[in-house]
Design a protein around this motif. Structure first.
Motif, PDB file in Angstrom:
ATOM      1  N   SER A 156      -6.761  15.150  -2.601  1.00 51.66           N
ATOM      2  CA  SER A 156      -6.273  13.930  -3.257  1.00 51.66           C
ATOM      3  C   SER A 156      -5.113  13.325  -2.479  1.00 51.66           C
ATOM      4  CB  SER A 156      -5.841  14.239  -4.692  1.00 51.66           C
ATOM      5  OG  SER A 156      -6.935  14.678  -5.467  1.00 51.66           O
ATOM      6  N   ALA A 157      -4.236  14.172  -1.946  1.00 52.05           N
ATOM      7  CA  ALA A 157      -3.111  13.657  -1.167  1.00 52.05           C
ATOM      8  C   ALA A 157      -3.598  12.967   0.106  1.00 52.05           C
ATOM      9  CB  ALA A 157      -2.151  14.794  -0.823  1.00 52.05           C
ATOM     10  N   VAL A 158      -4.592  13.558   0.788  1.00 47.04           N
ATOM     11  CA  VAL A 158      -5.141  12.939   1.997  1.00 47.04           C
ATOM     12  C   VAL A 158      -5.744  11.579   1.669  1.00 47.04           C
ATOM     13  CG1 VAL A 158      -6.948  13.142   3.743  1.00 47.04           C
ATOM     14  CG2 VAL A 158      -5.517  15.111   3.219  1.00 47.04           C
ATOM     15  N   LEU A 159      -6.518  11.504   0.581  1.00 45.14           N
ATOM     16  CA  LEU A 159      -7.136  10.243   0.196  1.00 45.14           C
ATOM     17  C   LEU A 159      -6.085   9.214  -0.206  1.00 45.14           C
ATOM     18  CD1 LEU A 159     -10.214  11.509  -1.822  1.00 45.14           C
ATOM     19  CD2 LEU A 159     -10.228  10.418   0.410  1.00 45.14           C
ATOM     20  N   ALA A 160      -5.015   9.672  -0.868  1.00 48.93           N
ATOM     21  CA  ALA A 160      -3.952   8.747  -1.259  1.00 48.93           C
ATOM     22  C   ALA A 160      -3.277   8.143  -0.026  1.00 48.93           C
ATOM     23  CB  ALA A 160      -2.926   9.461  -2.135  1.00 48.93           C
ATOM     24  N   VAL A 161      -2.982   8.986   0.972  1.00 54.19           N
ATOM     25  CA  VAL A 161      -2.358   8.488   2.199  1.00 54.19           C
ATOM     26  C   VAL A 161      -3.291   7.519   2.918  1.00 54.19           C
ATOM     27  CG1 VAL A 161      -1.493   9.162   4.470  1.00 54.19           C
ATOM     28  CG2 VAL A 161      -0.870  10.502   2.450  1.00 54.19           C
ATOM     29  N   GLU A 162      -4.588   7.880   2.995  1.00 55.82           N
ATOM     30  CA  GLU A 162      -5.547   7.013   3.670  1.00 55.82           C
ATOM     31  C   GLU A 162      -5.685   5.670   2.955  1.00 55.82           C
ATOM     32  OE1 GLU A 162      -9.489   8.481   3.725  1.00 55.82           O
ATOM     33  OE2 GLU A 162     -10.075   7.274   5.444  1.00 55.82           O
ATOM     34  N   SER A 163      -5.749   5.690   1.625  1.00 55.54           N
ATOM     35  CA  SER A 163      -5.844   4.444   0.869  1.00 55.54           C
ATOM     36  C   SER A 163      -4.579   3.613   1.040  1.00 55.54           C
ATOM     37  CB  SER A 163      -6.084   4.755  -0.622  1.00 55.54           C
ATOM     38  OG  SER A 163      -7.285   5.459  -0.802  1.00 55.54           O
TER      39      SER A 163
END
Length: 587
Positions: A74-81
């Motif tokens: 979730s953290a990776v996706l949050a940073v990417e978004s």
């Protein structure tokens, strides 16, 4: 080993496919996020390997669980978004800042730009064409159309409803006639001003007399911020009830300023005609037309001639036109994403290389192939399909129904729609009929919304979607990490026995556990200090002191002695260093 390597290859393959546009049903933002997850999963599985049994290394007190992996993902996706939001939200403000800097630092260049744009602000919106009345074909595409209402059509005669619902409705905004490699442009003339007659109507039929009976209707649409307000009506418009219009070319009529700044509302009459309506007639190509309506670029002529011969087949002109239309529908794929990997001319890439594209590619290919048969052809732009609401005989056309099609000029009929785009890709062969429970949108309210926002309403765009995704992934990730941190703190206190005044395990116990891990005899969960010392051979020389001090604090209520604890920590670290050098002399 083979399974881990296969997982890595699978992750890379899935990531590559998603970055290339699969599956098309997902928005580009979600495909990019999915590609990152697939790649991370593949690398994670590949990196997970069995370790040699004689390898001694420090291990954590707890193996990571599913909650840890979920929080990290979730953290990776949050940073990417978040990065996607920055990339989608930043260009417009940066462009405005660049224009202001140019105006301050290079006033002459800024003035030249303003003059080239005929006084129009280039930031006003997405123009229909550029200052040379040219609309370039995109080299590659990645479209995500919205669903906001854009054009409202109200039929004046209820008897026309069955006729309109029998076939797809085409609402035309403009048409471009001259093609040069890479784009279409208008064949501009003197741009005369057409004035209404005594009855208030302007004849814009250009001599069209054939076709089905005229359909009178009323049109509502918003005003264009860039000044390109074009006469919009059912295809085959013959008359418009306005004080005046300006004829820019045979396919473009500019509207006067609307009475209200919010948008346009006017009556029109059209004679729509499609190639399918002439299936039983012998059709003849129009003669005496501008030669640019038959021009085909030399680099494409030979390959287009061969393709047209195969696609059109035999028979009369009508059959051959229907043949090339059906060939394009059946042999090429409709897609809003194209990559053009070899950077070819857009139509060359569409017909002979990538063989997929959106409606403007289909329409351009159809027009050029019709010209190879000696038929004058151009491309019409507008909307196709629509949703019919019985209340008020209203048809609403939305942003995702924007469309381009081929128009051919036939003697006695004028411009006729020949749509080579697959019907299944653009909503079927007839308009959608709204259910009884559906309420039609208000044209007047919609026009007011567009005028107030200046952007067509409050429909979420890519920047907003990226921002929502960043928040949607970031908040759960933070909550999961906080929960895991609290759980780790509780486990640390339970393991340590009596918590130190500052909370957590005492420094000497933390140092002891780390030293045991370095020596390859890590303390098992629930093991006591005495059990750990009893199974060690040789026993550390400070073991008795450590055990006595810890048990005195833990069970006998003695007061902690900070200087003594510091001495114990130094001795434990010295012992750890000695033991580590014995286990791994290379350090």
């Amino acid at each position: 080993m083979i399974l881990r390597f296969a997982a890595l290859l699978l992750g890379c393959a899935v990531a590559y496919a998603m970055l290339r546009g699969w599956p098309e049903a997902l928005p580009p933002i979600l495909r990019a996020c999915g590609a990152v997850l697939a790649l991370v999963a593949g690398v994670g599985i590949w990196a997970r390997r069995e370790e040699p049994t004689d390898q001694r290394k420090a291990r954590g007190r707890r193996l990571p669980g599913w909650l840890d992996y979920l929080a990290i993902a979730s953290a990776v996706l949050a940073v990417e978004s978040g990065f996607l939001w920055l990339l989608t939200a930043a260009p417009q403000p940066l462009e405005s800042m660049a224009l202001k800097l140019e105006e301050t630092l290079r006033p002459e260049a800024s003035a030249a730009r303003t003059a080239a744009n005929s006084g129009r602000d280039p930031r006003a919106g997405n123009w229909l064409w550029n200052d040379q009345t040219r609309r370039p074909l995109p080299q590659r595409t990645n479209f995500t159309p919205g669903v906001r209402p854009e054009v409202f059509l109200r039929l004046e005669n209820p008897a026309d409803v069955p006729r309109l619902l029998r076939n797809r409705a085409y609402v035309q905004a403009f048409a471009l006639e001259a093609y040069e490699p890479g784009g279409w442009s208008a064949i501009a003339g003197e741009s005369p001003r057409l004035v209404a007659d005594e009855a208030g109507w302007i004849d814009v039929s250009e001599g069209r007399t054939g076709g089905l009976p005229a359909i009178p209707h009323e049109i509502f649409h918003a005003a264009d911020a860039g000044g390109q307000n074009v006469l919009t009506a059912l295809h085959g418009v013959v008359a418009v009830r306005l004080p005046e219009v300006k004829r820019l070319s045979s396919g473009i009529h500019l509207l006067p300023e609307p009475p209200a700044p919010s948008g346009h509302d006017y009556r029109v009459s059209s004679r729509p005609l499609r190639l399918e309506d002439l299936a039983q007639e012998e059709v003849i190509a129009g003669r005496g037309m501008d030669e640019r309506l038959l021009a085909v670029p030399a680099p494409l002529r030979e390959r287009l001639a061969k393709l047209t011969r195969v696609a059109a087949g035999g028979g009369n002109l009508g059959a051959r036109l229907a043949g090339l239309r059906d060939h394009l529908r059946d042999r090429l794929d409709y897609s809003l994403q194209t990559t053009n990997p070899r950077n070819l001319d857009p139509i060359e890439n569409f017909l002979f290389e990538e063989r997929r594209g959106h409606c403007e590619y289909f329409a351009t290919a159809g027009a050029l192939m019709a010209r190879m048969l000696g038929v004058p052809a151009r491309v019409g732009y507008g909307w196709a399909g629509g949703t019919y609401y019985e209340a008020g005989n209203l048809v609403v056309f939305r942003a995702n129904e924007a469309h381009a099609w081929t128009e051919i000029f036939l003697a006695g009929h004028g411009w006729v729609v020949m749509d080579p785009t697959p019907p299944s890709a653009i909503g079927g062969i007839r308009p959608r009929v709204a259910g009884e429970e559906e309420t039609p949108p208000s044209a007047e309210r919609r026009i007011e919304d567009i005028a107030e926002t200046g952007s067509g309403g409050s429909e979420p765009g890519p920047a907003r979607a990226a921002m929502l995704l960043a928040a949607g992934f970031g908040i759960p990730s933070a909550l999961m990490l906080m929960f895991r941190g609290a759980k780790n703190a509780r486990a640390e206190r339970e393991w340590a026995g009596s918590p130190s005044p500052g909370g957590g395990a005492p420094d000497y116990l933390v140092a002891w556990r780390r030293a045991c891990g370095s020596r390859g005899v890590a303390m098992a969960a629930g093991a006591t200090l005495r059990c750990q010392l009893d199974r060690m051979e040789p026993r550390p020389e400070f073991g008795d002191e450590l055990l006595g001090y810890h048990y005195g604090i833990r069970y006998e209520g003695k007061t902690p002695d900070r200087p003594r604890e510091k001495r114990l920590v130094r001795r434990i670290r010295s012992w750890e260093s000695d033991q580590t050098s014995m286990v791994n002399p290379s350090r």
